[in-house]
Design an enzyme around this catalytic site. Structure first.
Site, short mmCIF file in Angstrom:
data_model
loop_
_atom_site.label_atom_id
_atom_site.label_comp_id
_atom_site.label_asym_id
_atom_site.label_seq_id
_atom_site.Cartn_x
_atom_site.Cartn_y
_atom_site.Cartn_z
N ASN A 179 54.52 17.27 94.26
CA ASN A 179 53.10 16.91 94.13
C ASN A 179 53.82 15.38 93.80
O ASN A 179 54.61 15.72 94.40
CB ASN A 179 52.55 17.04 92.24
CG ASN A 179 53.62 16.72 91.37
OD1 ASN A 179 54.93 16.22 91.72
ND2 ASN A 179 53.79 17.95 90.13
N LEU A 180 52.18 14.94 94.04
CA LEU A 180 52.61 13.11 94.27
C LEU A 180 54.12 13.13 93.00
O LEU A 180 55.14 12.08 93.98
CB LEU A 180 51.66 12.74 94.05
CG LEU A 180 51.57 11.03 94.71
CD1 LEU A 180 52.06 11.08 95.82
CD2 LEU A 180 50.69 10.23 94.44
N GLY A 181 54.02 12.84 92.02
CA GLY A 181 54.61 12.41 91.22
C GLY A 181 56.57 13.15 91.57
O GLY A 181 57.15 12.86 91.66
N GLU A 182 57.24 14.19 92.25
CA GLU A 182 57.93 15.00 92.20
C GLU A 182 58.45 14.84 94.02
O GLU A 182 59.11 14.06 94.34
CB GLU A 182 57.58 16.01 92.82
CG GLU A 182 57.31 17.42 91.11
CD GLU A 182 56.87 18.57 91.85
OE1 GLU A 182 57.06 18.84 90.53
OE2 GLU A 182 56.07 18.91 92.29
N ASP B 131 50.44 26.62 90.59
CA ASP B 131 50.32 27.55 90.60
C ASP B 131 49.86 28.22 91.59
O ASP B 131 49.94 29.71 92.88
CB ASP B 131 50.36 28.23 90.07
CG ASP B 131 52.05 28.05 89.29
OD1 ASP B 131 53.35 27.84 89.60
OD2 ASP B 131 51.69 28.12 87.71
#
Length: 473
Positions: free
Chosen positions: A194-197, A263
């Site tokens: 995701n964007l944060g990761e 998921d």
């Protein structure tokens, strides 16, 4: 981009990763505790759902794809709950069982569709990477895609060995990454942060151009086949070497809960790729699936009919003119939703007020109306030379524009009996002044428990009369 529903039943996928149990305590809240300023929840229902890698496998199975799962659990009741739930869903689970460590449980306290509290019961797993690899290698020959579902809980300690094993079998590897060391995913076919990761690895991205540039560099460094960054309400961005970036907007109509959305993305991607879809199409399907699942409460899976309806909306085929194959698909989905299917047929050569009134009355007999139209050859045989006035394509297009009509299909025979046998409507409707037993297909419909109705015609409304009047003018 043209989308279609993949053949998920021919798309076996293996999921390896951190298995957990999502447990929900549901109850009512009507007062504040006298002991502390917190609400008191009267627990009325306890619900268990597979979570983490188990939720990925469950999503794959819910789409109709064969799913296998390798993971680690404790020897406890939470493990048994997982085993039972996965078996009921058709997932083949292969668990490494640790006697002295608990199965990971995420307990959520819910009231009035709101999450009040989450409690995590977990310890980092002390696993045997060699044993896990052996389990995976024994299953690789029977699958088309390997998914690494990594939540950083200790089940996955040998990422590179797993990736290399899959590559030896010619199987693509999809990874849902965690942590700040993406080096462990080197050589994967696709990773889906995701964007944060993603920004935790490459730094903040001020705009899409910077995201694309940093993503391309990350792919080069890690020798990735592709990179998909999921961006919440901004959709998702697919990057591939030597291809233009693909930006897909978010498809959610309403967002109730983002639990498990990642998921759903990777499970739909995996099943679609295993079914032979190209990567852009697989990503578009995953984007649609994510838009569905965030509209549900808690960890949830989407079904093949739900995804099929989303594809039909996307392609503009939820209503209107259809092939027989498309019609059978939407009828099956509507019937699964408990909707009553009504069927009528005719030439509908010059549409007039009598037709419109009749079709509105037919639609009122159920929830969905199928109109079967005689093709041009059939009309000519029934009505004689010079008919039809309008070609079948034009007749179907006009019918499809009526609010009362859901689906329009044509048939080449003189009667619609073959089509009736395939559609099996709940109600067969015909207009005229004859008895029910004279309606073509009545015996067939009544034999399986359907209903046949004859509706009266509107006076002074006849296509034949209109044609004669025009010819005499």
């Amino acid at each position: 981009m043209k989308l279609s529903m993949p053949r998920f039943d021919q798309a076996p996928v293996l999921v390896v990763g951190d298995v957990m149990l999502d447990r929900y305590w549901h109850g009512g809240t009507s007062r504040i505790s006298p002991e502390a300023p917190v609400p008191v929840v009267k627990v009325e229902q306890i619900e268990d759902r597979p979570g983490g890698a188990a939720n990925v496998a469950l999503n794959i199975a819910a789409l109709g794809a064969p799913a296998a799962l390798v993971g680690v659990t404790g020897e406890d009741e939470a493990r048994q709950s997982l085993v039972d739930s996965l078996a009921a869903a058709g997932v083949r689970a292969h668990f490494q069982c640790l006697e002295h460590q608990p199965t990971i449980v995420k307990l959520r306290v819910m009231s009035r569709h709101q999450q009040l509290l989450r409690m995590d019961f977990e310890e980092p797993f002390d696993t045997d990477p060699a044993a896990l690899l052996t389990d995976v290698e024994s299953l690789l020959a029977g699958v088309k895609v390997l998914v690494l579902s990594d939540y950083g809980k200790g089940a996955l300690k040998n990422h590179q060995a797993l990736i290399q094993a899959a590559r030896r079998h010619g199987i693509p590897v999809l990874a849902d990454p965690k942590g700040k060391d993406f080096e462990i995913y080197r050589g994967a076919s696709l990773i889906t942060p995701n964007l944060g990761e993603f920004e935790a690895i490459v730094g903040h991205c001020a705009d899409e151009a910077e995201l694309v540039a940093k993503g391309a560099e990350l792919m080069r460094q890690l020798e990735l086949g592709a990179l998909l960054v999921t961006r919440g309400e901004h959709g998702m961005t697919l990057l591939r070497p030597e291809h233009a970036p693909l930006h897909l907007p978010a498809r959610a109509r309403e967002v109730f809960d983002v639990t498990g959305a990642g998921d759903t993305v990777i499970s739909t991607l995996a099943a679609s790729l295993a079914a032979g879809e190209e990567l852009p199409q697989a990503v578009a399907l995953a984007n649609l699936a994510a838009g569905i699942v965030v509209g549900k409460l808690g960890t949830a899976a989407i079904s093949a009919p739900e995804l099929r309806r989303a594809v039909q909306r996307e392609e503009g085929s939820e209503r209107g003119v259809m092939t027989v194959e498309q019609l059978l698909t939407v009828v099956e989905d509507a019937r699964a939703q408990g909707e009553k299917i009504v069927f009528t047929n005719g030439c509908f050569d010059i549409l007039h007020a009598g037709h419109v009134t009749y079709l509105e009355q037919a639609r009122a007999q159920g929830d969905r109306l199928v109109v079967a139209v005689n093709d041009d050859g059939s009309v000519s045989r029934l009505k004689g030379p010079g008919r039809p006035i309008n070609s079948v394509d034009r007749r179907m297009a006009v019918l499809a524009g009526l609010e009362a009509v859901d689906w329009v299909v044509c048939f080449a025979e003189d009667t619609p009996e073959n089509l009736l046998a395939q559609v099996r409507p709940d109600v067969l409707v015909k207009g005229g002044d004859y008895g029910v037993d004279q309606v073509v297909g009545a015996d067939l419909v009544k034999a399986y428990g359907g209903v046949v109705k004859v509706l009266g015609l509107v006076e002074n409304s006849s296509t034949t009369a209109i044609v004669e009047k025009i010819r005499k003018a």
